[in-house]
Every structure is written in structure tokens, then in C-alpha cells.
Design a protein around this motif. Structure first.
Motif, PDB file in Angstrom:
ATOM      1  N   ARG A  27       0.824  -1.206   0.000  1.00 16.59           N
ATOM      2  CA  ARG A  27       0.000   0.000   0.000  1.00 16.59           C
ATOM      3  C   ARG A  27       0.858   1.255   0.000  1.00 16.59           C
ATOM      4  N   ASP A  28       1.955   1.216   0.729  1.00 20.26           N
ATOM      5  CA  ASP A  28       2.840   2.369   0.790  1.00 20.26           C
ATOM      6  C   ASP A  28       3.744   2.477  -0.440  1.00 20.26           C
TER       7      ASP A  28
ATOM      8  N   ALA B 159       0.951   6.730  -3.212  1.00 13.08           N
ATOM      9  CA  ALA B 159       0.795   5.287  -3.355  1.00 13.08           C
ATOM     10  C   ALA B 159      -0.402   4.787  -2.544  1.00 13.08           C
ATOM     11  N   ARG B 160      -0.555   5.330  -1.359  1.00 12.75           N
ATOM     12  CA  ARG B 160      -1.678   4.917  -0.518  1.00 12.75           C
ATOM     13  C   ARG B 160      -3.007   5.280  -1.157  1.00 12.75           C
TER      14      ARG B 160
ATOM     15  N   TYR C 294      -3.673   2.974  -4.011  1.00 17.72           N
ATOM     16  CA  TYR C 294      -4.017   1.640  -3.510  1.00 17.72           C
ATOM     17  C   TYR C 294      -5.451   1.602  -2.997  1.00 17.72           C
ATOM     18  N   ASP C 295      -5.790   2.599  -2.200  1.00 21.02           N
ATOM     19  CA  ASP C 295      -7.128   2.637  -1.618  1.00 21.02           C
ATOM     20  C   ASP C 295      -8.201   2.839  -2.689  1.00 21.02           C
TER      21      ASP C 295
ATOM     22  N   GLN D  22       2.282   8.846   0.237  1.00 25.44           N
ATOM     23  CA  GLN D  22       0.908   9.351   0.286  1.00 25.44           C
ATOM     24  C   GLN D  22       0.180   8.998  -0.996  1.00 25.44           C
TER      25      GLN D  22
END
Lengths: 131, 131
Positions: free
Chosen positions: A73-74, B121-122, B125-126, B119
Motif C-alpha cells: 500500500r505504501d 501510493a496509498r 491503492y485505496d 501518500q
DNA sequence: CGGGATCCTGCAAGATACTG
DNA sequence: CAGTATCTTGCAGGATCCCG
């Protein structure tokens, strides 16, 4: 004062330590017991789930999965599924993940060097404590 | 390959990740949420208990005390009691503690730089997750 | 093989109150 | 001011079973 590009210590000057500071946001993950170990293991090359599990003897499957998800996720690593039979999944560091190896390595190096002194300090402390 | 004295990454090669390896013994403490923040705060100079508490807004007295004891036990800082009235206690980094600021600073620097990418990437992903 | 789902537990850590 | 003591709780994380 010398001409080093940027003393790593300078970074710490005036650092705000509020709960919402970016550094803590990142470091809280980094500090999370297993994540650094996974990154170190993957630093030598991509590994599959089972190999990773064997490299980290004392982590449960549950925590390994969860840690891998966090790191994915990161954006620190990528996950590749090969639809073989049975399925295999490979994890490898992203460029961002690779970029962390240097500072992480510096810290690990320090830890290795400091270990004897720390051991000694603990013994001295505990001895004084028992008195 | 260049002539750097010792690539920090080289340290990580072949690192054993067993539970009893020295590096984990040290890093488990270092990673402990508050200890790094305390070391950073003390990096700018000695502080008294109350000042430290004010510098770290979201730590309880209990955890601050406990973390300070851990760090003292590991020999990373020293505790000085001044028998004034009311009593005051000062904490300051030991040479060993100071020696950690450089590698820690390197990691913090990395964290600060990597934060935007993480940030992003998160969020990505989300977003994919929600689909 | 590489997970997800569920249940269960211990301990990390907050809240509160007291002391030298 | 700089802690200690006690109580209480949340949730990290282990164990177990199941699935594609």
C-alpha cells in the motif's frame, strides 16, 4: 563546519514532533517490527511468500500477509501473481523501496556497532538496579 | 561501483534475520514508537522531564517515564537529578546516543523525502481497493 | 501454495489518583 | 516537579480452519 552535502543531523534540527508530522506518519510504519526485516530480506532480491516466511522464522502467516499489504500500500514493494498451479506470488522492492535500503542500512550498521556497548550498559544498569 | 567507504546497503547483505540477532535486539528498542522521538528531541540539547513532555504532546507521563528508563538502561542517555526544591531532572544524550543521530537523521531525511510518494501510493491503492 | 475469515488472549498503554 | 501505583481496556497478534 565542513562541506558535507547535508549533515544527516541537520535534518533533525527544529523537527516538529507533532502527531501529524509527515515523518512520524512514515516512521510509524517503518518502525512496525516486521516491515524493516521484510525490506531487508527483499533487498537481496525478490522472494516468494513461502521463502519470505522461511527467512523470517518467527513471524506468523497472518502478520506476514498484513505487513506485506502495508508495504504494498505504501508503494515500497510490488506483488506479482503467477497463475501457475499451484499459484505462486512474488514480492519485490519498488524503486522507492530500494531507495530506503541506504538509510536503513546506515541504521542497521549503527545498531551492529552499538550492540556491545548497549549490552554492557544494560548489564551495568541491571546490576545497579538489583542493589 | 564507486569508492564509497562502505555502502550502507552492503551491510544488509546476508544479514541473518533470526530472532536473536543483535541487530533486532537493538532495533526493537529503536523502533519503539517513542524512543526515536525522544532521541531527536534531545538531539538539540538536554531537556527536563516537563519540557520533554511538552515537546511530545501525545505521550502519556507513564510512557514517557518508561521510555526514558529504557533509553537510560541502554546507555543512550543519562539522567541527572538536581536536588532543588521542587526537584528537577535533566535528560541528555550520552555519546552513544549522539552517535545514533547521524543514521537516525538519514532515515528521517528519507522519510521526509519519501512522504509525498507514499501518500500518493496509498491513495492509489485505496482507490483501486474500493473498486 | 498463498492466502482469507474467525475466534481468542495478553499485554501495551491510557486514565486516574497519590507522593516526596 | 517528576515521578509511582493501581486499575482497566483496546486491539495487536497468535492459533486454527478453510478456500481457490
Amino acid at each position: 563546519m565542513n562541506a558535507q552535502p547535508l549533515s544527516a543531523r541537520e535534518v533533525l534540527k527544529g523537527m516538529d514532533l507533532q502527531a501529524d508530522c509527515p515523518v512520524r506518519d512514515v516512521l510509524d510504519h517503518v518502525a512496525a517490527k516486521w516491515t524493516t526485516l521484510i525490506l531487508i530480506a527483499l533487498g537481496e532480491g525478490p522472494l516468494r511468500f513461502g521463502q519470505l516466511h522461511r527467512a523470517l522464522p518467527d513471524i506468523s502467516k497472518r502478520m506476514l500477509t498484513q505487513s506485506l499489504r502495508d508495504l504494498e500500500r505504501d508503494g515500497l514493494l510490488t506483488r506479482h501473481v503467477f497463475p501457475t498451479k499451484p499459484p505462486s506470488v512474488e514480492y519485490r522492492l519498488s524503486p522507492l523501496g530500494v531507495s530506503m535500503l541506504a538509510p536503513l542500512g546506515a541504521l542497521v550498521d549503527w545498531a551492529a556497532r552499538a550492540h556491545p556497548a548497549i549490552q554492557q550498559a544494560r548489564q551495568a544498569y541491571d546490576a545497579a538496579e538489583a542493589a
